[in-house]
Design an enzyme around this catalytic site. Structure first.
Site, PDB file in Angstrom:
ATOM      1  N   LYS A  64       0.848  -1.196   0.000  1.00  0.00           N
ATOM      2  CA  LYS A  64       0.000   0.000   0.000  1.00  0.00           C
ATOM      3  C   LYS A  64       0.878   1.239   0.000  1.00  0.00           C
ATOM      4  CE  LYS A  64      -4.449   0.872  -0.056  1.00  0.00           C
ATOM      5  NZ  LYS A  64      -5.374   0.101  -0.916  1.00  0.00           N
ATOM      6  N   GLY A 156     -22.360   4.983   0.631  1.00  0.00           N
ATOM      7  CA  GLY A 156     -21.286   5.533  -0.178  1.00  0.00           C
ATOM      8  C   GLY A 156     -21.630   5.462  -1.651  1.00  0.00           C
ATOM      9  N   GLY A 158     -19.694   6.835  -4.288  1.00  0.00           N
ATOM     10  CA  GLY A 158     -18.559   7.237  -5.109  1.00  0.00           C
ATOM     11  C   GLY A 158     -18.519   6.432  -6.386  1.00  0.00           C
ATOM     12  N   VAL A 160     -17.295   3.426  -7.117  1.00  0.00           N
ATOM     13  CA  VAL A 160     -17.732   2.037  -6.975  1.00  0.00           C
ATOM     14  C   VAL A 160     -19.181   1.966  -6.523  1.00  0.00           C
ATOM     15  CG1 VAL A 160     -17.362  -0.129  -5.748  1.00  0.00           C
ATOM     16  CG2 VAL A 160     -15.396   1.210  -6.512  1.00  0.00           C
ATOM     17  N   GLY A 161     -19.529   2.748  -5.512  1.00  0.00           N
ATOM     18  CA  GLY A 161     -20.883   2.706  -4.972  1.00  0.00           C
ATOM     19  C   GLY A 161     -21.941   3.006  -6.017  1.00  0.00           C
TER      20      GLY A 161
END
Length: 323
Positions: A64, A156, A158, A160-161
């Protein structure tokens, strides 16, 4: 941690494992109270990426990138990120995450070749994986994978949501949704505030924003039968999995549910698989999750424990590779 030569911001790259192959994991840009909070985030997320890659059947480890802070010159920040990744000699490659997108990957790519998703958005792949997981959860809980008439709360909206919401409504589901940004309101769904969405009386809750939403205090207030969403690190603490289990709320491990995007990127850009092969890989998320849910029942454990055991086995059984 290194300070970016151009931006002066803390650039953190955590490589958790290369046992299965080159580590992969997104680049997150976010403000933190202290850079050490960003380090903690990077360590947690890199460990989760190791499990995600292993459970998705990808020959990769987990890593990450976290940039702890913001800067007015975004190009400078991203070039700093690219320099740090390049200095690692190819043991880690990054992609989009919270606070970054494909255009940012192009700028990171000015400084290193170890970057994914420069030419496309991974969010449709993530959403497709969520739908495969949701079908497995619905089948496990209600006896059929059919989503028509089932109720969902998507927390959410965004990139993806929004895709998840559209896929659910296209499948005939009833959807509640919420986002901290009112501009993301979507027509055709029941729009509410985030707290009401979290505690909505629905078949499945889908956390699709930031992690940590499932806290000890939140669990007693939940009114869903199951939880399956793409948000990373949904559990605020590991013991929350036991609290959900005690309430008979089925929680699908996020490391499985959220894997569609990284499967798409890796299979397409690194392994050059066909669209049909990539789609089949993403759809197999449902089979993987079904197996984990079955194993959790057979061992009287939580799905989190079953997923962790399987990931540890897959990583531990790996033949060492050169990276």
């Amino acid at each position: 941690m290194e300070r970016g030569l151009r931006s002066g911001l803390p650039i953190i790259v955590a490589v958790h494992s290369t046992a299965l192959g080159t580590a992969i994991g997104g680049c997150r840009i976010a403000a933190y109270p202290h850079w050490r909070d960003g380090l903690d985030d990077a360590l947690r997320l890199s460990e989760a990426m190791t499990a995600k890659a292993a459970l998705a059947g990808l020959p990769h480890g987990g890593g990450k990138t976290v940039v702890a802070g913001t800067h007015p010159d975004r190009r400078a920040v991203l070039h700093d990120v690219g320099d740090v990744i390049e200095s690692l000699g190819g043991i880690y490659a990054t992609g989009p995450d919270v606070g970054t997108g494909p255009d940012d990957m192009v700028l990171i790519g000015d400084r290193t070749d170890h970057v994914l998703c420069r030419t496309g958005d991974s969010s449709p792949g993530t959403a497709a994986g969520v739908l495969a997981a949701v079908r497995a959860v619905v089948a496990d809980r209600f006896g059929s994978p059919d989503l028509a008439g089932r109720s969902f709360a998507v927390l959410g909206a965004g990139r993806v949501g929004t895709h998840v919401i559209n896929l659910l409504t296209a499948a005939g589901a009833r959807v509640h949704a919420a986002d901290v940004d009112p501009a993301r309101r979507i027509e055709g769904v029941t729009w509410t505030d985030p707290d009401a969405c979290l505690t909505a009386e629905v078949d499945v809750l889908i956390p699709a924003a930031l992690g940590g939403v499932l806290t000890r205090d939140a669990v007693p207030r939940l009114r869903c039968a199951a939880i399956a969403g793409p948000a990373n690190n949904q559990l605020a603490a590991p013991e929350v999995a036991d609290l959900l289990h005690a309430r008979d709320i089925l929680w699908a491990p996020d490391v499985v549910v959220s894997a569609g995007g990284i499967i798409h990127a890796i299979a397409t850009e690194i392994h050059h698989e066909t669209p049909a092969q990539v789609a089949a890989r993403i759809d197999s998320i449902g089979d993987t999750l079904a197996g984990i849910l079955s194993a959790s029942r057979e061992t009287s454990s939580t799905p989190a424990s079953a997923a962790s055991r399987l990931a540890d086995f897959l990583v531990g059984a790996a033949v060492p590779v050169a990276v």
